[in-house]
Design an enzyme around this catalytic site. Structure first.
Site, PDB file in Angstrom:
ATOM      1  CD  GLU A   1      -1.711   2.366   1.450  1.00 22.27           C
ATOM      2  OE1 GLU A   1      -1.263   3.100   0.532  1.00 22.27           O
ATOM      3  OE2 GLU A   1      -1.856   2.744   2.615  1.00 22.27           O
TER       4      GLU A   1
ATOM      5  CD  GLU B   1       2.211   7.389   0.419  1.00 18.78           C
ATOM      6  OE1 GLU B   1       2.483   6.167   0.429  1.00 18.78           O
ATOM      7  OE2 GLU B   1       1.522   7.932   1.287  1.00 18.78           O
TER       8      GLU B   1
END
Length: 700
Positions: free
Chosen positions: A155, A164
Site C-alpha cells: 500500500e 508516494e
C-alpha cells in the site's frame, strides 16, 4: 512555526534550545525542545491509525491476498510474499494466516519496523514473517531475501495514487525482487475525473474582481494564471451537490498496471474527447481512483464520491485516501452537447489537467505548468476563497464605510495579503499604510495597488513591526483594521497577534484611535464527530489481529507532542451538536495587552442525553471577531446551531478540534448529563493560551 536553530543544550533533559515564533504575540522566542520532538511528532501524526480503521481497505486486501495465494497453490508453487511498507505488519500477518510459506516485510520507518516486530510476535507469526527495516529499493536477494517473491502486497498510494512513488517502487520490485509471472495485490489502479462548474470551488483558485461601487480589479496576471500545480485534496464527498454543476460524466484518464506485464511509464499524456451534459464554465476537475485487488478485477476498492460510487449507501470513510480537485490551466466556457478535449498528464509523482476546444496547442502537453502570478503560492486555497467570499466583502465594506471619513482618516491595515487597504482607499481614506511581513504577500499586494491606481494612497511597509520606524508612518493613525488573518496562524484565536502588533506601534497612533476588530470571543461546542474520531481512536483488533502495540506507540508519543486542540476544516468532517454552545474566552483588544491580568475561565459544557439522547466524542471550537455595531466575522458555523443536528461550517476557515482519546462508537462510553469542564487560561504577558477539557464518563 518552529525554526530548529540550535543555540545550546540542556544536558539533564537532553533538549535543544530552538527559536520559534509565538503565534499569538508574533514574536520570536527561545524554547527548550526534546531532541526527539520532531521524531515523536512524526509517529504521533502518522496516518497508520486512519488506515487501520479503514475496514473496507483491510477486508479487500485480505480478499485479494486470499485469491493470490490460492492461485499460486493451484499452480503447485510455494508461496513467497513480499510486503513493501508493512507498517504495523497487518498485511504480512494476513498472508501468513492464509498459508504463505514465507513473508518478507520491509519498513523504512524504524519505530514502525520495531512496532511491527512486536505485533507479529504477539500474534504468533515470527516463524513465518521477517521484518526488514529498510526501503524496498535497498533490498537485495541473498542478504535480505533468500529468493525472489511470487506475490507482492503493498500500500504505497496517496490521494494522487502515485504521489508516494508507486511507479518507481513497483518498477524496482519487478526488476529486482519479484519473479516473472508474480501476482500483485492490488493488480491495477484507475484514475477517474469529472469536469465541473462551481462558483464556490472557483473561489479557492481565483480572486475575483469587486463588483459595485468599489470597482476593485484583480491584476490580469492573477486572472490569467492557472494556479498552483499541486492538487487540492479534500473530502470531496462533503461538498454539497448544490454547490457545483457536473459538466460531464466521470471518465477514465489513466490506468496503471502494477503486475509488471506492461511497463509503468513515468511520463504520460492522454487526450479525451468529452461531451458536455450541461452548459457552464469549466472551473475544476474532480479526481479519484479505484484499485483492482485481484488479477481478474472482481474485487474493487473505490475512492469515488457518493454520486459516482458503485455502492453509495455502503461507503467507507477514509482520511488517508481522499478525493482531489485540480484546476485547469485554460479558462473555458462550454455549451450542452459540445465536445471538448481534456488533456491529462502525469509524471512520476503528480497529475495535472487542462481543457481545450479544437486543435490542441502546447499548454499542458509541455512541461508541468507553474504559478506565474505568485498569489497561488502566497495564499492557501482557503485564503483565496476567503478573499473572494461575497459575504465577507460586504461585511468589511459596511465596517469601513461606517468609520472612514473621506479625505481625513489615516488607516493602518494589519493582516497578511488582505484587500482591506484597497477597500479603505476606495472609500476615501486620506492614506492607508499596510504592514506586510511576508515578501510573497508584499509582491501580490503591490500588484493589486498598482493595477487599481492607488500607489499614491497606499503604502506597503514590507517589514516586521519591530523594524518599523516613526518616519515610516509620518501621519498619526486614526483607524487600525485587520481581518485579521496571518500566515503564521494555525488556530483561529492565533489572530490575537493583531492587537499585539497594533499596540507595539503606540507612538504612531492617534489618541482617538479606532481599533477594528474590538474583541475576540472563543466558543466551544460539545459534538459527536461522525468519523473524525477515528484519527485518534485506538485500533485494538483489526481483521482478527491484535494491534494494541501500535496503540501504545502512538499514545506514548502523542502525550508528549500533541496539542490539546488541533486545527481541522470541519465542513469536511461532519458533526452533530451534542449540547448548547458556550463562550469560553473573550479578549478585549481595546485594552493594553501587556498590562492585562491572567484570564482563567472554567465553563461547564452540557450534554443533554435525556432529551436528545445525543452522544459526544469531542469539542469544536472557533473564534468570532466583533467589529462593533453587530458586525461580526466568524470562523465557525454559518447557520444557527440545533442540538442533535448537523453543524454547517464556514468553507474558508479551520476550526479547533479536541477529541476524547480512545472513544469509539462501540465503547458505550457517553457523556453524562452533567457537563464537560472546560478550563481556559490566557496569559497576555507571554501570549500563552491553554485549554483543558475534563469529561465525566458513564457506561449507562
Amino acid at each position: 512555526m518552529i525554526f530548529p536553530i540550535c543555540f545550546g543544550r540542556n544536558i539533564r533533559t537532553m533538549s535543544t534550545f530552538v527559536s520559534r515564533i509565538n503565534r499569538i504575540t508574533g514574536k520570536m522566542e527561545w524554547d527548550f525542545r526534546d531532541d526527539e520532538y520532531d521524531f515523536k511528532q512524526e509517529i504521533a501524526r502518522s496516518s497508520y491509525a486512519d488506515m487501520l480503521h479503514d475496514t473496507e481497505r483491510n477486508r479487500l486486501y485480505y480478499e485479494g491476498l486470499k485469491v493470490a495465494i490460492e492461485l499460486k497453490r493451484k499452480a503447485g508453487q510455494a508461496v513467497h510474499v513480499l510486503d513493501i511498507g508493512t507498517g504495523t505488519g497487518l498485511l504480512s500477518m494476513m498472508a501468513a494466516r492464509l498459508g504463505a510459506d514465507t513473508v518478507h516485510a520491509c519498513e523504512a520507518f524504524t519505530p514502525m519496523a520495531e512496532c511491527a516486530k512486536k505485533i507479529i510476535a504477539e500474534n504468533g507469526f515470527t516463524d513465518k514473517i521477517t521484518v526488514i527495516p529498510k526501503r524496498s529499493t535497498e533490498l537485495k536477494i541473498g542478504p535480505d531475501m533468500p529468493c525472489r517473491a511470487n506475490i507482492l502486497v503493498t500500500e504505497v498510494f496517496d490521494t494522487e495514487l502515485i504521489g508516494e512513488g508507486a511507479i518507481s517502487t513497483f518498477t524496482h520490485a519487478h526488476n529486482e525482487l519479484l519473479e516473472e509471472g508474480c501476482i500483485v495485490v492490488p493488480s491495477r489502479g484507475t484514475v477517474f475525473i469529472q469536469l465541473v462548474s462551481s462558483e464556490l470551488v472557483r473561489r479557492w483558485n481565483q480572486i475575483t474582481d469587486f463588483s459595485g461601487p468599489l470597482d476593485l480589479r484583480t491584476p490580469p496576471g492573477i486572472l490569467r494564471c492557472g494556479g498552483a500545480p499541486s492538487l487540492h485534496d479534500l473530502q470531496l464527498d462533503q461538498l454539497p451537490e448544490d454547490k457545483f454543476t457536473k459538466l460531464s460524466e466521470p471518465f477514465k484518464v489513466f490506468s496503471f498496471d502494477f503486475t509488471g506485464q506492461s511497463p509503468l511509464l513515468a511520463d504520460r499524456t492522454t487526450k479525451s474527447s468529452v461531451e458536455m451534459i450541461v452548459s457552464g464554465s469549466v472551473d475544476a476537475v474532480f479526481m479519484w481512483w479505484d484499485l483492482e485487488m485481484d488479477p481478474e478485477g472482481e474485487i474493487t476498492l473505490s475512492c469515488a464520491p457518493h454520486w459516482a460510487h458503485p455502492t453509495p449507501h455502503n461507503m467507507q470513510w477514509r482520511d488517508h485516501w481522499m478525493q482531489a480537485i485540480y484546476y485547469p490551466y485554460s479558462q473555458l466556457t462550454v455549451e450542452k452537447g459540445e465536445t471538448i478535449n481534456v488533456i491529462s498528464k502525469h509524471d512520476e509523482y503528480s497529475l495535472w489537467f487542462d481543457v481545450a476546444k479544437g486543435h490542441l496547442q502546447g499548454g499542458c502537453l509541455d512541461d508541468r505548468p507553474i504559478c506565474t502570478c505568485g498569489a497561488h503560492i502566497a495564499y492557501s486555497r482557503s485564503r483565496m476563497g476567503m478573499l473572494s467570499d461575497p459575504a465577507r466583502r460586504d461585511t468589511y465594506t459596511r465596517i469601513l464605510k461606517q468609520h472612514i471619513k473621506a479625505g481625513e482618516s489615516t488607516v493602518l491595515c494589519i493582516s497578511d495579503g488582505s484587500l482591506l487597504p484597497l477597500m479603505a482607499a476606495r472609500l476615501g481614506a486620506k492614506h492607508v499604510y499596510v504592514i506586510e511581513s511576508n515578501f510573497l504577500c508584499t509582491r501580490v499586494m503591490g500588484e493589486f495597488v498598482t493595477v487599481n491606481g492607488l500607489k499614491d494612497r497606499v503604502t506597503i511597509l514590507d517589514r516586521s513591526v519591530q523594524d518599523i520606524q516613526a518616519a515610516d508612518i509620518p501621519d498619526k493613525i486614526d483607524i487600525v483594521v485587520g481581518e485579521p488573518v496571518f500566515q503564521t496562524a494555525v488556530l483561529p484565536w492565533d489572530a490575537i497577534s493583531f492587537w499585539y502588533i497594533a499596540q507595539a506601534l503606540g507612538s504612531c497612533l492617534s489618541p482617538g484611535l479606532v481599533c477594528l476588530p474590538r474583541t475576540l470571543t472563543v466558543y466551544a461546542l460539545p459534538v459527536e464527530y461522525e468519523h473524525l474520531w477515528k484519527i485518534r481512536a485506538n485500533v485494538g483488533v483489526s481483521e482478527g489481529f491484535d494491534i494494541s502495540q501500535f496503540d501504545k506507540l502512538i499514545q506514548s508519543n502523542s502525550e508528549s507532542v500533541d496539542e490539546v486542540v488541533e486545527p481541522q476544516p470541519l465542513w469536511e468532517y461532519p458533526c452533530r451538536a451534542s449540547g448548547p454552545v458556550m463562550p469560553v474566552l473573550t479578549v478585549d483588544g481595546t485594552q493594553p495587552l501587556d498590562s492585562m491580568p491572567l484570564l482563567e475561565n472554567v465553563v461547564q459544557l452540557h450534554v443533554d442525553r435525556q432529551v436528545f439522547n445525543q452522544p459526544c466524542n469531542g469539542i469544536a471550537l472557533w473564534a468570532e471577531f466583533n467589529f462593533g455595531d453587530d458586525h461580526v466575522i466568524s470562523t465557525g458555523p454559518t447557520q444557527p446551531i440545533k442540538i442533535g443536528c448537523k453543524v454547517i461550517w464556514d468553507y474558508y476557515s479551520k476550526q479547533g478540534v479536541h477529541l476524547f482519546y480512545n472513544n469509539t462508537k462501540s465503547s458505550g462510553q457517553l457523556l453524562t448529563n452533567s457537563a464537560i469542564e472546560a478550563t481556559v487560561k490566557f496569559d497576555p504577558a507571554h501570549g500563552e493560551l491553554c485549554f483543558k477539557f475534563t469529561p465525566h464518563w458513564s457506561n449507562s
